[in-house]
Design a protein around this motif. Structure first.
Motif, PDB file in Angstrom:
ATOM      1  N   THR A 218       4.735 -13.113  -6.217  1.00 53.38           N
ATOM      2  CA  THR A 218       3.288 -13.737  -6.685  1.00 53.38           C
ATOM      3  C   THR A 218       3.548 -15.212  -6.640  1.00 53.38           C
ATOM      4  OG1 THR A 218       3.522 -12.135  -8.577  1.00 53.38           O
ATOM      5  CG2 THR A 218       2.243 -14.168  -9.138  1.00 53.38           C
ATOM      6  N   SER A 219       4.527 -15.969  -6.646  1.00 59.40           N
ATOM      7  CA  SER A 219       4.508 -17.348  -6.457  1.00 59.40           C
ATOM      8  C   SER A 219       4.537 -17.624  -4.947  1.00 59.40           C
ATOM      9  CB  SER A 219       5.849 -17.638  -7.097  1.00 59.40           C
ATOM     10  OG  SER A 219       6.161 -19.059  -6.481  1.00 59.40           O
ATOM     11  N   ARG A 220       5.301 -16.883  -4.140  1.00 61.50           N
ATOM     12  CA  ARG A 220       5.232 -17.174  -2.562  1.00 61.50           C
ATOM     13  C   ARG A 220       4.041 -17.028  -1.788  1.00 61.50           C
ATOM     14  NH1 ARG A 220      10.169 -15.866   1.425  1.00 61.50           N
ATOM     15  NH2 ARG A 220      11.355 -16.516  -0.417  1.00 61.50           N
ATOM     16  N   PHE A 221       3.545 -15.708  -2.186  1.00 58.27           N
ATOM     17  CA  PHE A 221       2.401 -15.216  -1.568  1.00 58.27           C
ATOM     18  C   PHE A 221       0.900 -15.367  -2.183  1.00 58.27           C
ATOM     19  CE2 PHE A 221       5.861 -12.736   0.300  1.00 58.27           C
ATOM     20  CZ  PHE A 221       5.630 -13.188   1.430  1.00 58.27           C
ATOM     21  N   LYS A 222       1.102 -16.069  -3.487  1.00 58.71           N
ATOM     22  CA  LYS A 222      -0.151 -16.627  -3.965  1.00 58.71           C
ATOM     23  C   LYS A 222      -1.045 -15.336  -4.309  1.00 58.71           C
ATOM     24  CE  LYS A 222       1.164 -21.177  -3.930  1.00 58.71           C
ATOM     25  NZ  LYS A 222       2.394 -21.074  -3.890  1.00 58.71           N
ATOM     26  N   VAL A 223      -0.789 -14.274  -4.632  1.00 52.63           N
ATOM     27  CA  VAL A 223      -1.413 -13.153  -5.040  1.00 52.63           C
ATOM     28  C   VAL A 223      -0.884 -12.854  -6.526  1.00 52.63           C
ATOM     29  CG1 VAL A 223      -1.832 -10.795  -4.628  1.00 52.63           C
ATOM     30  CG2 VAL A 223      -1.523 -12.408  -2.887  1.00 52.63           C
TER      31      VAL A 223
ATOM     32  N   GLU B 271      -0.034  -7.390  -9.834  1.00 55.29           N
ATOM     33  CA  GLU B 271      -0.620  -6.333 -10.784  1.00 55.29           C
ATOM     34  C   GLU B 271       0.461  -5.327 -10.426  1.00 55.29           C
ATOM     35  OE1 GLU B 271      -4.637  -5.445 -11.082  1.00 55.29           O
ATOM     36  OE2 GLU B 271      -5.423  -7.462 -10.095  1.00 55.29           O
ATOM     37  N   SER B 272       0.205  -4.157 -11.111  1.00 54.68           N
ATOM     38  CA  SER B 272       1.179  -2.811 -10.779  1.00 54.68           C
ATOM     39  C   SER B 272       0.265  -1.479 -11.159  1.00 54.68           C
ATOM     40  CB  SER B 272       2.331  -3.002 -11.838  1.00 54.68           C
ATOM     41  OG  SER B 272       3.099  -1.781 -11.764  1.00 54.68           O
ATOM     42  N   PRO B 273       0.193  -0.628  -9.991  1.00 54.45           N
ATOM     43  CA  PRO B 273       0.997  -0.808  -8.730  1.00 54.45           C
ATOM     44  C   PRO B 273       0.003  -1.851  -7.866  1.00 54.45           C
ATOM     45  CG  PRO B 273      -0.351   1.117  -9.062  1.00 54.45           C
ATOM     46  CD  PRO B 273      -0.527   0.732 -10.474  1.00 54.45           C
ATOM     47  N   GLN B 274       0.637  -2.327  -6.884  1.00 59.28           N
ATOM     48  CA  GLN B 274      -0.058  -3.253  -6.100  1.00 59.28           C
ATOM     49  C   GLN B 274       0.423  -3.065  -4.644  1.00 59.28           C
ATOM     50  OE1 GLN B 274       0.763  -7.442  -6.618  1.00 59.28           O
ATOM     51  NE2 GLN B 274      -1.295  -7.830  -6.431  1.00 59.28           N
ATOM     52  N   LEU B 275      -0.379  -3.270  -3.670  1.00 55.13           N
ATOM     53  CA  LEU B 275      -0.048  -3.237  -2.255  1.00 55.13           C
ATOM     54  C   LEU B 275      -0.277  -4.480  -1.648  1.00 55.13           C
ATOM     55  CD1 LEU B 275       0.777  -1.457   0.333  1.00 55.13           C
ATOM     56  CD2 LEU B 275      -1.559  -1.015   0.842  1.00 55.13           C
ATOM     57  N   LEU B 276       0.520  -5.115  -0.975  1.00 51.23           N
ATOM     58  CA  LEU B 276       0.329  -6.305  -0.211  1.00 51.23           C
ATOM     59  C   LEU B 276       0.670  -5.936   1.361  1.00 51.23           C
ATOM     60  CD1 LEU B 276       1.611  -7.438  -2.998  1.00 51.23           C
ATOM     61  CD2 LEU B 276       1.197  -9.344  -1.951  1.00 51.23           C
ATOM     62  N   ILE B 277       0.039  -6.461   2.252  1.00 53.97           N
ATOM     63  CA  ILE B 277      -0.058  -6.318   3.716  1.00 53.97           C
ATOM     64  C   ILE B 277       0.075  -7.602   4.271  1.00 53.97           C
ATOM     65  CG2 ILE B 277      -0.521  -5.357   6.024  1.00 53.97           C
ATOM     66  CD1 ILE B 277      -2.120  -3.137   4.291  1.00 53.97           C
TER      67      ILE B 277
ATOM     68  N   HIS C  13      -4.557  -7.227   0.000  1.00 58.00           N
ATOM     69  CA  HIS C  13      -3.860  -6.667  -1.073  1.00 58.00           C
ATOM     70  C   HIS C  13      -4.967  -5.831  -2.028  1.00 58.00           C
ATOM     71  CE1 HIS C  13      -5.886  -9.697  -3.665  1.00 58.00           C
ATOM     72  NE2 HIS C  13      -5.737 -10.524  -2.718  1.00 58.00           N
ATOM     73  N   SER C  14      -4.140  -4.924  -2.622  1.00 58.38           N
ATOM     74  CA  SER C  14      -5.283  -3.968  -3.560  1.00 58.38           C
ATOM     75  C   SER C  14      -4.300  -3.734  -4.540  1.00 58.38           C
ATOM     76  CB  SER C  14      -5.630  -2.904  -2.672  1.00 58.38           C
ATOM     77  OG  SER C  14      -4.613  -2.176  -1.979  1.00 58.38           O
ATOM     78  N   SER C  15      -4.883  -3.104  -5.620  1.00 55.13           N
ATOM     79  CA  SER C  15      -4.056  -2.551  -6.911  1.00 55.13           C
ATOM     80  C   SER C  15      -4.708  -1.482  -7.273  1.00 55.13           C
ATOM     81  CB  SER C  15      -3.898  -3.792  -7.800  1.00 55.13           C
ATOM     82  OG  SER C  15      -5.194  -4.136  -8.551  1.00 55.13           O
ATOM     83  N   HIS C  16      -4.026  -0.712  -8.084  1.00 62.97           N
ATOM     84  CA  HIS C  16      -4.349   0.616  -9.103  1.00 62.97           C
ATOM     85  C   HIS C  16      -5.032   1.525  -7.994  1.00 62.97           C
ATOM     86  CE1 HIS C  16      -3.624  -2.387 -11.852  1.00 62.97           C
ATOM     87  NE2 HIS C  16      -3.440  -1.322 -12.754  1.00 62.97           N
TER      88      HIS C  16
END
Length: 132
Positions: free
Chosen positions: A93-98, A101-107, A116-119
């Motif tokens: 969260t801190s490093r990538f400034k996103v 959320e849970s669940p969450q996908l970051l690419i 990034h997307s969630s749920h």
């Protein structure tokens, strides 16, 4: 999975079985985030943040794995059990400034979050778009 398996296996054991269908790499330490960032300079990298106690998270994981295709293998996949590795989740969260959320996908690509997307918005198809 049979009724007895569900009764006698922990949620963590069940989650481990679920992640075997896709070439997941477990994300378990803060130091791996530096490696992931560097890897993303060479190929896209995805991180799935998953809660082993959440029914929605489990449903999203199953759908993602059912929709996963061989052609997505050019995106390296990391699986984060965020209940056991909250420190890693917080650093993401801190490093990538996103926002978490849970669940969450970051690419990530070239050290930056490109998706990034969630749920229920989490889709395996996102890997195809990122990998091209």
């Amino acid at each position: 999975m049979g009724l007895f398996d569900k009764m006698f296996k922990s949620e963590r054991d069940v989650a481990k079985e679920e992640i075997k269908r896709v070439p997941w790499n477990e994300l378990t330490s803060l130091s791996q985030l530096d490696e992931i960032e560097a890897e993303s300079e060479k190929q896209p990298v995805a991180i799935l943040k998953h809660s082993t106690r959440c029914g929605i998270s489990r449903m999203v994981l199953k759908q993602f794995e059912n929709d996963y295709k061989e052609e997505y293998r050019n995106v390296k996949l990391y699986f984060l059990d965020l209940l056991n590795h909250r420190d890693v989740s917080n650093e993401i969260t801190s490093r990538f400034k996103v926002q978490h959320e849970s669940p969450q996908l970051l690419i990530l690509s070239n050290g930056e979050v490109v998706h990034h997307s969630s749920h229920q918005d989490i889709q395996a198809e996102s890997l195809g778009a990122a990998g091209n």
